[in-house]
Design a protein around this motif. Structure first.
Motif, PDB file in Angstrom:
ATOM      1  N   PRO A   1       9.248  21.121   4.180  1.00  0.00           N
ATOM      2  CA  PRO A   1       8.687  19.856   3.686  1.00  0.00           C
ATOM      3  C   PRO A   1       7.445  19.464   4.490  1.00  0.00           C
ATOM      4  CG  PRO A   1      11.009  19.618   4.260  1.00  0.00           C
ATOM      5  CD  PRO A   1      10.580  20.976   4.700  1.00  0.00           C
ATOM      6  N   ALA A   2       6.569  18.710   3.857  1.00  0.00           N
ATOM      7  CA  ALA A   2       5.344  18.254   4.527  1.00  0.00           C
ATOM      8  C   ALA A   2       5.531  16.828   5.016  1.00  0.00           C
ATOM      9  CB  ALA A   2       4.169  18.326   3.560  1.00  0.00           C
ATOM     10  N   GLN A   3       5.218  16.613   6.284  1.00  0.00           N
ATOM     11  CA  GLN A   3       5.220  15.279   6.881  1.00  0.00           C
ATOM     12  C   GLN A   3       3.839  14.687   6.617  1.00  0.00           C
ATOM     13  OE1 GLN A   3       7.722  13.965   9.042  1.00  0.00           O
ATOM     14  NE2 GLN A   3       9.053  15.734   8.924  1.00  0.00           N
ATOM     15  N   PHE A   4       3.795  13.634   5.813  1.00  0.00           N
ATOM     16  CA  PHE A   4       2.507  13.068   5.423  1.00  0.00           C
ATOM     17  C   PHE A   4       2.377  11.639   5.926  1.00  0.00           C
ATOM     18  CE2 PHE A   4      -0.032  10.702   2.225  1.00  0.00           C
ATOM     19  CZ  PHE A   4      -1.243  11.316   2.455  1.00  0.00           C
ATOM     20  N   SER A   5       1.383  11.390   6.780  1.00  0.00           N
ATOM     21  CA  SER A   5       1.122  10.046   7.284  1.00  0.00           C
ATOM     22  C   SER A   5       0.179   9.331   6.320  1.00  0.00           C
ATOM     23  CB  SER A   5       0.513  10.093   8.681  1.00  0.00           C
ATOM     24  OG  SER A   5       0.214   8.768   9.083  1.00  0.00           O
TER      25      SER A   5
ATOM     26  N   MET B   1       0.826  -1.210   0.000  1.00  0.00           N
ATOM     27  CA  MET B   1       0.000   0.000   0.000  1.00  0.00           C
ATOM     28  C   MET B   1       0.859   1.258   0.000  1.00  0.00           C
ATOM     29  SD  MET B   1      -3.094  -1.135  -0.028  1.00  0.00           S
ATOM     30  CE  MET B   1      -4.114   0.200   0.520  1.00  0.00           C
ATOM     31  N   GLY B   2       2.131   1.108  -0.302  1.00  0.00           N
ATOM     32  CA  GLY B   2       3.014   2.269  -0.297  1.00  0.00           C
ATOM     33  C   GLY B   2       3.576   2.506   1.091  1.00  0.00           C
ATOM     34  N   PRO B   3       4.430   3.515   1.213  1.00  0.00           N
ATOM     35  CA  PRO B   3       5.055   3.790   2.510  1.00  0.00           C
ATOM     36  C   PRO B   3       4.054   4.311   3.534  1.00  0.00           C
ATOM     37  CG  PRO B   3       5.637   5.478   0.906  1.00  0.00           C
ATOM     38  CD  PRO B   3       4.867   4.416   0.162  1.00  0.00           C
ATOM     39  N   ALA B   4       4.322   4.020   4.802  1.00  0.00           N
ATOM     40  CA  ALA B   4       3.442   4.479   5.883  1.00  0.00           C
ATOM     41  C   ALA B   4       3.561   5.992   6.085  1.00  0.00           C
ATOM     42  CB  ALA B   4       3.768   3.748   7.181  1.00  0.00           C
ATOM     43  N   ASP B   5       4.763   6.516   5.926  1.00  0.00           N
ATOM     44  CA  ASP B   5       5.007   7.949   6.091  1.00  0.00           C
ATOM     45  C   ASP B   5       5.792   8.465   4.895  1.00  0.00           C
ATOM     46  OD1 ASP B   5       3.934   8.504   8.805  1.00  0.00           O
ATOM     47  OD2 ASP B   5       5.416   6.988   9.367  1.00  0.00           O
TER      48      ASP B   5
ATOM     49  N   LYS C   1      -0.335   6.146   6.046  1.00  0.00           N
ATOM     50  CA  LYS C   1      -1.064   5.085   6.745  1.00  0.00           C
ATOM     51  C   LYS C   1      -2.336   5.628   7.408  1.00  0.00           C
ATOM     52  CE  LYS C   1      -1.469   0.993   8.869  1.00  0.00           C
ATOM     53  NZ  LYS C   1      -2.865   0.645   8.734  1.00  0.00           N
ATOM     54  N   LYS C   2      -2.244   6.765   8.086  1.00  0.00           N
ATOM     55  CA  LYS C   2      -3.431   7.349   8.741  1.00  0.00           C
ATOM     56  C   LYS C   2      -4.505   7.678   7.708  1.00  0.00           C
ATOM     57  CE  LYS C   2      -1.365   9.474  12.819  1.00  0.00           C
ATOM     58  NZ  LYS C   2      -1.025  10.750  13.469  1.00  0.00           N
ATOM     59  N   HIS C   3      -4.078   8.194   6.560  1.00  0.00           N
ATOM     60  CA  HIS C   3      -5.033   8.532   5.512  1.00  0.00           C
ATOM     61  C   HIS C   3      -5.631   7.269   4.887  1.00  0.00           C
ATOM     62  CE1 HIS C   3      -3.186  12.464   6.015  1.00  0.00           C
ATOM     63  NE2 HIS C   3      -4.236  12.974   5.398  1.00  0.00           N
ATOM     64  N   GLN C   4      -4.818   6.225   4.729  1.00  0.00           N
ATOM     65  CA  GLN C   4      -5.325   4.959   4.192  1.00  0.00           C
ATOM     66  C   GLN C   4      -6.368   4.352   5.117  1.00  0.00           C
ATOM     67  OE1 GLN C   4      -1.529   2.994   3.892  1.00  0.00           O
ATOM     68  NE2 GLN C   4      -1.588   3.058   1.666  1.00  0.00           N
ATOM     69  N   ASP C   5      -6.141   4.481   6.410  1.00  0.00           N
ATOM     70  CA  ASP C   5      -7.083   3.927   7.382  1.00  0.00           C
ATOM     71  C   ASP C   5      -8.416   4.675   7.382  1.00  0.00           C
ATOM     72  OD1 ASP C   5      -5.128   2.101   8.092  1.00  0.00           O
ATOM     73  OD2 ASP C   5      -4.569   3.144   9.951  1.00  0.00           O
ATOM     74  N   ALA C   6      -8.390   5.939   7.010  1.00  0.00           N
ATOM     75  CA  ALA C   6      -9.589   6.780   7.091  1.00  0.00           C
ATOM     76  C   ALA C   6     -10.328   6.965   5.764  1.00  0.00           C
ATOM     77  CB  ALA C   6      -9.215   8.155   7.657  1.00  0.00           C
ATOM     78  N   PHE C   7      -9.625   6.816   4.641  1.00  0.00           N
ATOM     79  CA  PHE C   7     -10.226   7.143   3.355  1.00  0.00           C
ATOM     80  C   PHE C   7      -9.962   6.068   2.300  1.00  0.00           C
ATOM     81  CE2 PHE C   7      -8.757  11.070   5.429  1.00  0.00           C
ATOM     82  CZ  PHE C   7      -9.979  11.661   5.669  1.00  0.00           C
ATOM     83  N   LYS C   8     -10.734   6.091   1.252  1.00  0.00           N
ATOM     84  CA  LYS C   8     -10.516   5.211   0.108  1.00  0.00           C
ATOM     85  C   LYS C   8      -9.455   5.846  -0.789  1.00  0.00           C
ATOM     86  CE  LYS C   8     -15.249   3.543   0.040  1.00  0.00           C
ATOM     87  NZ  LYS C   8     -16.518   3.561  -0.666  1.00  0.00           N
ATOM     88  N   CYS C   9      -8.714   5.028  -1.527  1.00  0.00           N
ATOM     89  CA  CYS C   9      -7.637   5.528  -2.392  1.00  0.00           C
ATOM     90  C   CYS C   9      -8.117   6.634  -3.331  1.00  0.00           C
ATOM     91  CB  CYS C   9      -7.029   4.394  -3.221  1.00  0.00           C
ATOM     92  SG  CYS C   9      -6.245   3.106  -2.238  1.00  0.00           S
ATOM     93  N   GLU C  10      -9.297   6.440  -3.917  1.00  0.00           N
ATOM     94  CA  GLU C  10      -9.785   7.392  -4.919  1.00  0.00           C
ATOM     95  C   GLU C  10     -10.177   8.750  -4.337  1.00  0.00           C
ATOM     96  OE1 GLU C  10     -13.262   4.515  -4.092  1.00  0.00           O
ATOM     97  OE2 GLU C  10     -11.117   4.336  -4.365  1.00  0.00           O
TER      98      GLU C  10
ATOM     99  N   LYS D   1       1.247   6.638  -8.879  1.00  0.00           N
ATOM    100  CA  LYS D   1       2.559   7.279  -8.952  1.00  0.00           C
ATOM    101  C   LYS D   1       2.708   8.236  -7.789  1.00  0.00           C
ATOM    102  CE  LYS D   1       2.753   7.150 -13.962  1.00  0.00           C
ATOM    103  NZ  LYS D   1       3.028   7.936 -15.176  1.00  0.00           N
ATOM    104  N   LYS D   2       3.941   8.653  -7.546  1.00  0.00           N
ATOM    105  CA  LYS D   2       4.169   9.697  -6.555  1.00  0.00           C
ATOM    106  C   LYS D   2       3.571  10.982  -7.107  1.00  0.00           C
ATOM    107  CE  LYS D   2       8.542   7.788  -4.983  1.00  0.00           C
ATOM    108  NZ  LYS D   2       9.997   8.002  -4.953  1.00  0.00           N
TER     109      LYS D   2
END
Length: 138
Positions: A41-45, A27-31, A47-56, A78-79
Protein backbone atom coordinates in the motif's frame (compact mmCIF):
# COMPACT_ATOMS: atom_id res chain seq x y z
CA UNK A 1 -42.00 43.84 12.13
CA UNK A 2 -38.99 45.44 10.44
CA UNK A 3 -36.73 44.42 13.34
CA UNK A 4 -38.03 40.85 13.17
CA UNK A 5 -37.45 40.68 9.42
CA UNK A 6 -33.96 42.16 9.78
CA UNK A 7 -33.16 39.67 12.55
CA UNK A 8 -34.35 36.75 10.36
CA UNK A 9 -32.25 37.92 7.43
CA UNK A 10 -29.19 38.41 9.64
CA UNK A 11 -29.66 34.94 11.19
CA UNK A 12 -29.98 33.36 7.75
CA UNK A 13 -26.81 35.10 6.55
CA UNK A 14 -24.87 33.94 9.61
CA UNK A 15 -26.09 30.36 9.17
CA UNK A 16 -25.26 30.41 5.46
CA UNK A 17 -21.76 31.84 6.07
CA UNK A 18 -20.95 29.26 8.75
CA UNK A 19 -22.15 26.42 6.49
CA UNK A 20 -20.01 27.65 3.59
CA UNK A 21 -16.98 28.03 5.85
CA UNK A 22 -17.36 24.53 7.29
CA UNK A 23 -17.65 23.03 3.81
CA UNK A 24 -14.61 24.94 2.59
CA UNK A 25 -12.61 23.77 5.60
CA UNK A 26 -13.16 20.08 4.75
CA UNK A 27 -10.07 19.36 2.68
CA UNK A 28 -10.23 15.60 3.08
CA UNK A 29 -8.06 13.41 5.29
CA UNK A 30 -4.53 14.50 6.18
CA UNK A 31 -3.12 11.03 5.45
CA UNK A 32 -4.43 8.36 3.10
CA UNK A 33 -3.44 4.70 2.81
CA UNK A 34 -3.97 3.85 -0.86
CA UNK A 35 -4.31 0.29 -2.12
CA UNK A 36 -4.57 -1.26 1.35
CA UNK A 37 -5.65 -4.57 -0.17
CA UNK A 38 -2.47 -4.85 -2.21
CA UNK A 39 0.99 -6.14 -1.37
CA UNK A 40 2.55 -2.69 -0.95
CA UNK A 41 0.00 0.00 0.00
CA UNK A 42 1.05 3.61 -0.57
CA UNK A 43 1.30 5.99 2.37
CA UNK A 44 0.04 9.29 0.99
CA UNK A 45 0.37 12.56 2.92
CA UNK A 46 -2.57 14.50 1.51
CA UNK A 47 -1.85 17.45 3.83
CA UNK A 48 1.76 17.86 2.60
CA UNK A 49 0.55 17.85 -0.99
CA UNK A 50 -2.24 20.33 -0.20
CA UNK A 51 0.29 22.67 1.36
CA UNK A 52 2.53 22.52 -1.71
CA UNK A 53 0.13 22.31 -4.66
CA UNK A 54 -3.24 23.46 -5.94
CA UNK A 55 -6.06 20.87 -6.05
CA UNK A 56 -6.17 20.87 -9.85
CA UNK A 57 -2.52 19.82 -10.08
CA UNK A 58 -3.53 16.31 -8.97
CA UNK A 59 -7.31 16.08 -9.13
CA UNK A 60 -9.42 15.88 -12.28
CA UNK A 61 -12.84 14.75 -13.38
CA UNK A 62 -14.07 12.21 -15.87
CA UNK A 63 -16.37 12.73 -18.84
CA UNK A 64 -19.03 10.17 -19.76
CA UNK A 65 -16.67 8.63 -22.33
CA UNK A 66 -14.00 8.06 -19.68
CA UNK A 67 -11.71 10.87 -20.79
CA UNK A 68 -9.95 13.01 -18.21
CA UNK A 69 -11.38 16.51 -17.82
CA UNK A 70 -9.85 19.40 -15.85
CA UNK A 71 -10.71 19.92 -12.20
CA UNK A 72 -12.99 22.89 -11.60
CA UNK A 73 -12.69 24.70 -8.26
CA UNK A 74 -15.43 23.50 -5.95
CA UNK A 75 -16.14 20.29 -7.86
CA UNK A 76 -16.83 17.18 -5.80
CA UNK A 77 -13.59 15.28 -5.32
CA UNK A 78 -13.95 11.53 -5.28
CA UNK A 79 -11.46 9.00 -4.04
CA UNK A 80 -9.10 7.97 -6.84
CA UNK A 81 -10.29 4.37 -6.62
CA UNK A 82 -13.92 5.42 -7.16
CA UNK A 83 -13.13 5.87 -10.85
CA UNK A 84 -9.74 4.22 -11.31
CA UNK A 85 -11.00 0.66 -11.17
CA UNK A 86 -11.82 -1.86 -13.85
CA UNK A 87 -15.58 -1.90 -13.20
CA UNK A 88 -15.95 1.84 -13.90
CA UNK A 89 -13.39 2.21 -16.68
CA UNK A 90 -13.72 -1.19 -18.36
CA UNK A 91 -13.35 -0.71 -22.09
CA UNK A 92 -12.92 3.08 -21.79
CA UNK A 93 -9.19 3.21 -21.14
CA UNK A 94 -6.77 2.06 -23.79
CA UNK A 95 -3.68 3.49 -22.12
CA UNK A 96 -0.38 1.68 -21.67
CA UNK A 97 -0.23 2.88 -18.03
CA UNK A 98 -3.36 0.87 -17.15
CA UNK A 99 -5.13 3.86 -15.64
CA UNK A 100 -8.14 1.63 -15.04
CA UNK A 101 -6.57 0.61 -11.71
CA UNK A 102 -5.63 2.66 -8.67
CA UNK A 103 -2.06 1.35 -8.92
CA UNK A 104 -1.84 2.36 -12.57
CA UNK A 105 -3.25 5.82 -11.90
CA UNK A 106 -0.90 6.36 -8.96
CA UNK A 107 2.12 5.24 -10.90
CA UNK A 108 1.01 7.33 -13.88
CA UNK A 109 0.25 10.57 -12.05
CA UNK A 110 2.26 10.41 -8.83
CA UNK A 111 5.46 8.76 -10.05
CA UNK A 112 5.69 11.01 -13.09
CA UNK A 113 5.29 14.11 -10.89
CA UNK A 114 7.85 12.84 -8.38
CA UNK A 115 10.36 12.18 -11.17
CA UNK A 116 9.76 15.63 -12.66
CA UNK A 117 10.21 17.42 -9.33
CA UNK A 118 13.07 15.40 -7.82
CA UNK A 119 15.75 17.90 -8.85
CA UNK A 120 13.89 21.01 -7.69
CA UNK A 121 15.55 22.69 -4.69
CA UNK A 122 12.63 21.97 -2.36
CA UNK A 123 12.84 18.23 -3.05
CA UNK A 124 16.52 17.70 -3.90
CA UNK A 125 17.49 15.88 -0.68
CA UNK A 126 14.21 14.05 -0.11
CA UNK A 127 14.65 11.23 -2.65
CA UNK A 128 11.05 11.60 -3.79
CA UNK A 129 11.66 9.47 -6.88
CA UNK A 130 12.33 6.31 -4.84
CA UNK A 131 9.61 3.67 -4.31
CA UNK A 132 10.12 3.76 -0.53
CA UNK A 133 8.88 7.36 -0.32
CA UNK A 134 5.31 6.05 -0.81
CA UNK A 135 5.79 2.36 -0.12
CA UNK A 136 7.84 2.22 3.11
CA UNK A 137 9.43 -1.11 3.94
CA UNK A 138 7.83 -2.64 7.01
Amino acid sequence: MKKFLACCILSFCALFASTVMSLAADMGPADILMGKEGKKPAQFSHKKHQDAFKCEECHHGMAADGKKIPYVDGQEIKKCGDCHNTSVLAGKMKDKLALDTLKGAGHGNCVECHKAKKDEPAFKDKKIDKCEICHPKS
